[in-house]
Design a protein around this motif. Structure first.
Motif, PDB file in Angstrom:
ATOM      1  N   ALA A  37     -20.469 -41.293 -64.776  1.00 59.48           N
ATOM      2  CA  ALA A  37     -21.095 -41.628 -63.734  1.00 59.48           C
ATOM      3  C   ALA A  37     -22.632 -42.440 -64.476  1.00 59.48           C
ATOM      4  O   ALA A  37     -22.913 -41.831 -65.858  1.00 59.48           O
ATOM      5  CB  ALA A  37     -20.692 -40.907 -63.418  1.00 59.48           C
TER       6      ALA A  37
ATOM      7  N   GLY B 209     -26.291 -44.089 -62.753  1.00 59.51           N
ATOM      8  CA  GLY B 209     -27.190 -43.708 -61.741  1.00 59.51           C
ATOM      9  C   GLY B 209     -28.443 -44.349 -62.264  1.00 59.51           C
ATOM     10  O   GLY B 209     -29.073 -45.048 -62.559  1.00 59.51           O
TER      11      GLY B 209
ATOM     12  N   ALA C  53     -25.733 -45.012 -57.063  1.00 52.22           N
ATOM     13  CA  ALA C  53     -25.012 -44.292 -58.192  1.00 52.22           C
ATOM     14  C   ALA C  53     -23.750 -44.698 -58.106  1.00 52.22           C
ATOM     15  O   ALA C  53     -23.233 -44.889 -57.324  1.00 52.22           O
ATOM     16  CB  ALA C  53     -25.532 -42.692 -58.002  1.00 52.22           C
TER      17      ALA C  53
ATOM     18  N   SER D 123     -19.964 -43.458 -59.757  1.00 55.80           N
ATOM     19  CA  SER D 123     -19.125 -42.345 -60.015  1.00 55.80           C
ATOM     20  C   SER D 123     -18.298 -43.624 -61.070  1.00 55.80           C
ATOM     21  O   SER D 123     -18.491 -44.369 -62.168  1.00 55.80           O
ATOM     22  CB  SER D 123     -17.537 -42.180 -59.088  1.00 55.80           C
TER      23      SER D 123
ATOM     24  N   THR E 273     -19.664 -45.668 -54.520  1.00 54.73           N
ATOM     25  CA  THR E 273     -21.156 -45.512 -54.937  1.00 54.73           C
ATOM     26  C   THR E 273     -22.062 -44.673 -53.716  1.00 54.73           C
ATOM     27  O   THR E 273     -21.594 -44.034 -52.668  1.00 54.73           O
ATOM     28  CB  THR E 273     -21.553 -47.045 -54.092  1.00 54.73           C
TER      29      THR E 273
ATOM     30  N   GLY F 199     -21.755 -39.573 -59.502  1.00 56.35           N
ATOM     31  CA  GLY F 199     -22.695 -40.316 -58.930  1.00 56.35           C
ATOM     32  C   GLY F 199     -23.403 -39.511 -58.364  1.00 56.35           C
ATOM     33  O   GLY F 199     -23.815 -38.960 -56.759  1.00 56.35           O
TER      34      GLY F 199
END
Length: 123
Positions: A32, A34, A49, A51, A57, A103
């Motif tokens: 993930a 970010g 973010a 995943s 998202t 995420g």
């Protein structure tokens, strides 16, 4: 995994920038990713973010509708497209990664961090 962020710069209000976070060392497809930002005198805050599967998202309220996060696993890169930039978007932007993460909006949800890239929005 090592992360490098690129794409920052100086832009006028209402302009656009695209940040790139390039991973090396391992395939980025299992992580993930970010984006966080830190303005002078402020704490680092969550921006967006995605995943590891790109199925989910997340965005902070302050950027929702203006920023878009996506990924290109073939290029080991996660992008942050920033449109309609405002002076309050001025900050150092950091990318982060978490192995098989979903995420997270929290800094503690990430194991790896890249160096920051400066974004300055001038009015």
């Amino acid at each position: 995994v090592q992360l490098q962020a690129f794409g920052g710069g100086l832009v006028q209000v209402g302009g656009s920038l695209r940040l790139s976070c390039v991973a090396s060392g391992r395939s980025f497809s299992s992580y993930a990713a970010g984006w966080f930002r830190q303005a002078p005198g402020k704490e680092r805050e969550f921006v967006a973010a995605i995943s590891w599967s790109a199925g989910s998202t997340y965005y902070s309220d302050s950027v929702k509708g203006r920023f878009t996060i996506n990924r290109d696993n073939a290029k080991n890169t996660v992008y942050l497209q920033m449109n309609s930039l405002k002076p309050e978007d001025t900050a150092v932007y950091y990318c982060a990664a978490a192995y098989y993460g979903l995420g997270s909006i929290s800094r503690s949800g990430y194991e790896y961090w890249g160096q920051g890239t400066q974004v300055t929005v001038s009015s």
